[in-house]
Design a protein around this motif. Structure first.
Motif, mmCIF file in Angstrom:
data_model
loop_
_atom_site.group_PDB
_atom_site.id
_atom_site.type_symbol
_atom_site.label_atom_id
_atom_site.label_comp_id
_atom_site.label_asym_id
_atom_site.label_seq_id
_atom_site.Cartn_x
_atom_site.Cartn_y
_atom_site.Cartn_z
ATOM 1 N N GLU A 115 0.829 -1.199 0.000
ATOM 2 C CA GLU A 115 0.000 0.000 0.000
ATOM 3 C C GLU A 115 0.870 1.258 0.000
ATOM 4 O OE1 GLU A 115 -2.486 -0.691 3.423
ATOM 5 O OE2 GLU A 115 -3.900 -1.914 2.273
ATOM 6 N N THR A 121 1.354 6.747 -6.806
ATOM 7 C CA THR A 121 0.289 7.718 -7.014
ATOM 8 C C THR A 121 0.802 9.142 -6.819
ATOM 9 O OG1 THR A 121 -1.371 6.116 -6.301
ATOM 10 C CG2 THR A 121 -2.014 8.437 -6.238
ATOM 11 N N GLU A 166 2.167 1.719 -3.454
ATOM 12 C CA GLU A 166 1.121 2.281 -4.305
ATOM 13 C C GLU A 166 0.966 3.781 -4.056
ATOM 14 O OE1 GLU A 166 -3.492 1.386 -5.524
ATOM 15 O OE2 GLU A 166 -2.894 1.025 -3.450
#
Length: 149
Positions: free
Chosen positions: A131, A138, A134
């Protein structure tokens, strides 16, 4: 898009991919699991994902294939982190390694060495680490900053 990337960062885009696991990757993951060298969530990850290469996100983020993890372990032995034996699973492209502890936690080395490493915990488990990866991707896409992972 390629021209914009090169203008913004000063170099052409490289390889950025999440590669599916091959049979060889899955075989190496099973060997790591049978030897008790990696936590269960990493075994599951390697059952589907061969490796992660995000060469253009900051210095890069790399999660090694299970075969590389196994080979490194066979050639160099365990990474000694005090009371725990950890296994190197990737790097940040800036010379620092990511290692997984026997409890599934993920740590980053403070230096570019696996000899007597000083470690900082970056995630409680693989899910949290992924996570964070990610979020770094992003953020990088949005503003060009990869974060501090």
């Amino acid at each position: 898009m390629t021209g914009e990337f090169e203008r913004r960062h000063g170099f052409p885009p490289g390889t950025n991919e999440v590669r599916p696991a091959s049979r060889d990757d899955q075989t190496a993951a099973r060997a790591l699991a049978q030897a008790g060298l990696i936590p269960a969530d990493l075994v599951t990850f390697y059952g589907s994902i061969g490796n992660v290469t995000w060469a253009d996100v900051g210095n890069g983020y790399f999660l090694d294939p299970a075969s590389d993890v196994l080979l490194r372990r066979q050639e160099n032995g365990a990474v000694d982190a005090g009371a725990d034996q950890v296994v190197a699973i990737g790097s940040n492209g800036g010379g620092l390694y990511y290692v997984a502890g026997p409890d599934g936690s993920v740590h980053r080395t403070r230096t570019a060495s696996l000899d007597e490493p000083e470690l900082d915990k970056v995630a409680d488990d693989l899910r949290q680490f992924l996570e964070l990866l990610e979020q770094s991707l992003t953020r990088f896409v949005a503003d060009g900053e990869p974060g501090s992972l």
